[in-house]
Scaffold this active site. Structure first.
Site, PDB file in Angstrom:
ATOM      1  N   LYS A   2      22.236  78.730   5.915  1.00 58.92           N
ATOM      2  CA  LYS A   2      23.316  79.663   6.275  1.00 58.92           C
ATOM      3  C   LYS A   2      24.616  78.909   6.480  1.00 58.92           C
ATOM      4  O   LYS A   2      25.649  79.239   5.897  1.00 58.92           O
ATOM      5  CB  LYS A   2      22.964  80.415   7.562  1.00 58.92           C
ATOM      6  N   ASN A   3      24.574  77.867   7.318  1.00 56.76           N
ATOM      7  CA  ASN A   3      25.833  77.230   7.701  1.00 56.76           C
ATOM      8  C   ASN A   3      26.457  76.431   6.563  1.00 56.76           C
ATOM      9  O   ASN A   3      27.643  76.102   6.605  1.00 56.76           O
ATOM     10  CB  ASN A   3      25.648  76.389   8.968  1.00 56.76           C
ATOM     11  N   ASP A  12      21.408  74.717  17.659  1.00 62.61           N
ATOM     12  CA  ASP A  12      20.903  75.957  17.061  1.00 62.61           C
ATOM     13  C   ASP A  12      19.382  76.097  17.187  1.00 62.61           C
ATOM     14  O   ASP A  12      18.830  77.156  16.893  1.00 62.61           O
ATOM     15  CB  ASP A  12      21.315  76.048  15.578  1.00 62.61           C
ATOM     16  N   ILE A  32      39.732  76.989  17.958  1.00 68.12           N
ATOM     17  CA  ILE A  32      39.867  76.377  16.626  1.00 68.12           C
ATOM     18  C   ILE A  32      41.025  75.374  16.609  1.00 68.12           C
ATOM     19  O   ILE A  32      41.596  75.096  15.566  1.00 68.12           O
ATOM     20  CB  ILE A  32      40.030  77.435  15.499  1.00 68.12           C
ATOM     21  N   ARG A  63      34.725  78.898  21.778  1.00 67.72           N
ATOM     22  CA  ARG A  63      34.888  78.694  20.330  1.00 67.72           C
ATOM     23  C   ARG A  63      36.345  78.598  19.868  1.00 67.72           C
ATOM     24  O   ARG A  63      36.792  79.350  18.983  1.00 67.72           O
ATOM     25  CB  ARG A  63      34.131  79.777  19.540  1.00 67.72           C
ATOM     26  N   CYS A  88      29.024  84.711  16.870  1.00 62.79           N
ATOM     27  CA  CYS A  88      28.211  84.918  18.068  1.00 62.79           C
ATOM     28  C   CYS A  88      28.973  84.491  19.325  1.00 62.79           C
ATOM     29  O   CYS A  88      29.719  83.508  19.309  1.00 62.79           O
ATOM     30  CB  CYS A  88      26.924  84.092  17.964  1.00 62.79           C
ATOM     31  N   ILE A 108      26.752  71.499  23.712  1.00 63.33           N
ATOM     32  CA  ILE A 108      27.709  71.938  22.675  1.00 63.33           C
ATOM     33  C   ILE A 108      28.386  73.261  23.053  1.00 63.33           C
ATOM     34  O   ILE A 108      29.603  73.394  22.952  1.00 63.33           O
ATOM     35  CB  ILE A 108      27.019  72.094  21.295  1.00 63.33           C
ATOM     36  N   ARG A 128      21.777  88.218  10.525  1.00 66.70           N
ATOM     37  CA  ARG A 128      22.933  87.417  10.086  1.00 66.70           C
ATOM     38  C   ARG A 128      22.519  86.070   9.536  1.00 66.70           C
ATOM     39  O   ARG A 128      23.222  85.480   8.728  1.00 66.70           O
ATOM     40  CB  ARG A 128      23.865  87.148  11.280  1.00 66.70           C
TER      41      ARG A 128
HETATM   42  N1  EPU Z   1      35.428  72.899  19.308  1.00 64.40           N
HETATM   43  C1  EPU Z   1      36.684  72.789  19.857  1.00 64.40           C
HETATM   44  N2  EPU Z   1      37.759  72.973  19.044  1.00 64.40           N
HETATM   45  C2  EPU Z   1      37.636  73.281  17.722  1.00 64.40           C
HETATM   46  C3  EPU Z   1      36.353  73.385  17.166  1.00 64.40           C
HETATM   47  C4  EPU Z   1      35.249  73.196  17.983  1.00 64.40           C
HETATM   48  O1  EPU Z   1      36.827  72.535  21.037  1.00 64.40           O
HETATM   49  O2  EPU Z   1      38.666  73.428  17.055  1.00 64.40           O
HETATM   50  C5  EPU Z   1      34.248  72.721  20.165  1.00 64.40           C
HETATM   51  C6  EPU Z   1      33.463  74.032  20.307  1.00 64.40           C
HETATM   52  O3  EPU Z   1      33.991  74.841  21.332  1.00 64.40           O
HETATM   53  C7  EPU Z   1      32.074  73.535  20.610  1.00 64.40           C
HETATM   54  C8  EPU Z   1      31.974  72.252  19.788  1.00 64.40           C
HETATM   55  O4  EPU Z   1      33.331  71.856  19.515  1.00 64.40           O
HETATM   56  O5  EPU Z   1      31.953  73.224  21.968  1.00 64.40           O
HETATM   57  C9  EPU Z   1      31.207  72.379  18.495  1.00 64.40           C
HETATM   58  O6  EPU Z   1      31.861  73.254  17.609  1.00 64.40           O
HETATM   59  P1  EPU Z   1      31.747  73.166  16.021  1.00 64.40           P
HETATM   60  O7  EPU Z   1      33.125  73.310  15.503  1.00 64.40           O
HETATM   61  O8  EPU Z   1      30.940  71.999  15.630  1.00 64.40           O
HETATM   62  O9  EPU Z   1      30.935  74.488  15.714  1.00 64.40           O
HETATM   63  P2  EPU Z   1      31.293  75.611  14.673  1.00 64.40           P
HETATM   64  O10 EPU Z   1      31.775  75.014  13.412  1.00 64.40           O
HETATM   65  O11 EPU Z   1      32.073  76.697  15.298  1.00 64.40           O
HETATM   66  C10 EPU Z   1      28.943  75.512  13.542  1.00 64.40           C
HETATM   67  C11 EPU Z   1      27.869  76.506  13.257  1.00 64.40           C
HETATM   68  C12 EPU Z   1      27.146  76.878  14.542  1.00 64.40           C
HETATM   69  C13 EPU Z   1      26.586  75.609  15.195  1.00 64.40           C
HETATM   70  C14 EPU Z   1      27.697  74.574  15.399  1.00 64.40           C
HETATM   71  C15 EPU Z   1      27.189  73.244  15.915  1.00 64.40           C
HETATM   72  C16 EPU Z   1      28.809  77.687  11.387  1.00 64.40           C
HETATM   73  C17 EPU Z   1      29.404  78.925  10.859  1.00 64.40           C
HETATM   74  N3  EPU Z   1      28.473  77.685  12.671  1.00 64.40           N
HETATM   75  O12 EPU Z   1      29.835  76.184  14.428  1.00 64.40           O
HETATM   76  O13 EPU Z   1      26.081  77.696  14.149  1.00 64.40           O
HETATM   77  O14 EPU Z   1      26.040  75.921  16.456  1.00 64.40           O
HETATM   78  O15 EPU Z   1      28.378  74.346  14.128  1.00 64.40           O
HETATM   79  O16 EPU Z   1      26.247  72.714  15.060  1.00 64.40           O
HETATM   80  O17 EPU Z   1      28.606  76.724  10.660  1.00 64.40           O
HETATM   81  C18 EPU Z   1      24.380  79.259  14.468  1.00 64.40           C
HETATM   82  O18 EPU Z   1      24.043  79.033  13.289  1.00 64.40           O
HETATM   83  O19 EPU Z   1      23.688  79.931  15.263  1.00 64.40           O
HETATM   84  C19 EPU Z   1      25.633  78.716  14.955  1.00 64.40           C
HETATM   85  C20 EPU Z   1      26.236  79.133  16.045  1.00 64.40           C
END
Ligand code: EPU
Length: 420
Positions: A22-23, A304, A123, A121, A116, A326, A397
């Site tokens: 998925k990711n 995850d 960016i 979260r 979720c 995380i 999802r």
């Molecule tokens: N973070 C920041 N600033 C940012 C981005 C992230 O502070 O600009 C923090 C987040 O708040 C969090 C940590 O960094 O505490 C990790 O965030 P990351 O960006 O790695 O996660 P993500 O890209 O939003 C993806 C997966 C998630 C998975 C995480 C960690 C997708 C669409 N989602 O999220 O998947 O938990 O990486 O491996 O790829 C799931 O599949 O259930 C899921 C939530």
């Protein structure tokens, strides 16, 4: 909305074939708009997150053809339109259109993504990366307007090895002038899969899978064929389930190396495994032992799989501690597990204790997010009696054909429309 109904307590045996990640797929599909020709992506999971991305592609004017696990995307005629909030809110990965459209049109307008509710979260790291490449970011009432006269390669150090920021910056930098270096980059298998896809289109990316990724900008990206890597989180979820009630359950079509942290934990817990080239066979032991889990970025224990693992630990002998590093809000499944008879307690936002083993009983419970839903599916299959999981759309999802895959190994499980 849907609900999943399970008659638990049945031993499971047989093969569960794992789908594409998925990711990874949710990044590959937006990445396809970078190409001016048609690209073909195989092993795409049939999940609702991909349907939502398909909706965005259609809105932008791409031609999308889906056939089983194959998706063909022709973005040669796409227009740079604002992505409506109703669609971008459907999933987190809509944010990959930021990097992709910024690279393609030097301008993107879209709302804050959905996904979720497992933490704040933010960016900020994505936006900081775009700015380092020369873009200007304006945030107008939750709508981001990101523009650039020209994108130029830069050195970007991430405060945290964010999966999303690493991929989004790769997408934005792939056609930038000069060289971009991302340090403290995320190393997850999907990062490598996305970099390989871009390279198959003619990009020059090296170092994906290490903490330093180098991207030398190119002018043109061409048509290609690419395959989504197997989903190690889906695989891990079924391995955890098999560790509790499996009898020779074979989880196939996987890359066992991606699952090393889980394999090592299952060994600590006392689960015997046969590990093949592309499968792992598991039979539940008589006794599972408690352990401690700390979630970390890859190759550490994946966040995850933390919630599915919590269900397993309710069946282990002794006291287990889970430390979630995380996400701030990823323990909502514990309340539901307690309703079913588990003994769990939240020590803080990031720490929980589980004391086992406790018999689980079928109950009406609610999925609060995707992996919490997976945790409850496992609990329902382990419990005696009937479990009804409301809000099952969260589960759809991310788990392709979950009801059929589990039915094939002997589970009594069905999906129904819910009126709640
Ligand atoms: N973070 C920041 N600033 C940012 C981005 C992230 O502070 O600009 C923090 C987040 O708040 C969090 C940590 O960094 O505490 C990790 O965030 P990351 O960006 O790695 O996660 P993500 O890209 O939003 C993806 C997966 C998630 C998975 C995480 C960690 C997708 C669409 N989602 O999220 O998947 O938990 O990486 O491996 O790829 C799931 O599949 O259930 C899921 C939530």
């Amino acid at each position: 909305m849907h609900k999943i109904i399970i008659e638990g307590g049945k031993e499971l045996s047989g093969e569960i074939k794992i789908s594409g990640s998925k990711n990874s797929a949710v990044a590959l599909v937006p990445a396809a708009v970078l190409c001016d020709e048609e690209v073909t992506i195989a092993n795409v999971p049939n999940i609702s997150d991909i349907d939502a991305l398909d909706e965005i592609l259609n809105h932008l004017g791409a031609t999308v053809t889906r056939n089983d696990d194959m998706i063909k995307i022709d973005s040669s005629k796409i227009e740079n339109k604002v992505i409506p909030e109703v669609i971008s809110k459907k999933l987190r990965a809509s944010y990959y259109f930021m990097g992709a459209l910024l690279s393609k049109f030097k301008k993107v307008e879209m709302y804050f993504p959905g996904g979720c509710s497992i933490g704040a979260r933010p960016i900020n790291l994505h936006l900081k990366g775009f700015e380092a490449l020369g873009a200007k970011v304006q945030d107008k009432d939750n709508m981001f307007v990101i523009t650039a006269d020209n994108l130029r390669g830069a050195k970007i150090n991430l405060d945290f090895a964010s999966v999303g920021a690493t991929i989004n910056i790769m997408l934005a930098a792939v056609k930038a002038e000069g060289t971009t270096v991302i340090s403290n980059a995320a190393k997850e298998p999907h990062i490598v899969n996305v970099a390989t896809f871009l390279n198959n289109m003619g990009a020059k990316i090296s170092g994906a899978g290490t903490s330093e990724i180098k991207i030398v900008g190119v002018n043109h990206l061409h048509s290609c064929f690419h395959e989504v890597v197997p989903d190690y989180i889906e695989a891990g979820t079924y391995m955890i389930l098999a560790s509790i009630i499996g009898k020779k359950v074979t989880v196939s079509n996987i890359i066992p190396d991606h699952l090393e942290s889980l394999i090592s934990k299952l060994e600590d817990i006392g689960v015997p495994m046969e590990i093949g080239i592309d499968f792992i066979r598991i039979s539940a032991p008589d006794k599972l032992m408690a352990t401690n889990i700390k979630t970390q970025v890859y190759p550490g224990f994946p966040t995850d799989l933390q919630q599915p693992m919590a269900t397993l630990l309710t069946q282990a002998v002794g006291k287990s501690i889970i430390n979630e590093t995380i996400w701030e809000n990823r323990f909502l499944n514990l309340n539901e597990l307690n309703k079913m008879g588990a003994t769990t307690e939240l020590l803080s936002n990031s720490k929980a204790v589980i004391v086992g083993p406790t018999k689980l009983h079928g109950k009406k419970v609610k999925a609060t997010d995707l992996r919490a839903g997976a945790s409850l599916v496992i609990a329902g299959l382990v419990a005696d009696g009937k479990t009804t999981i409301e809000n099952a759309d969260y589960i759809l999802r991310g788990y392709e054909g979950i009801v059929d895959k589990l039915t094939n190994v002997g589970a009594k499980i069905k999906l129904e429309q819910s009126n709640e």
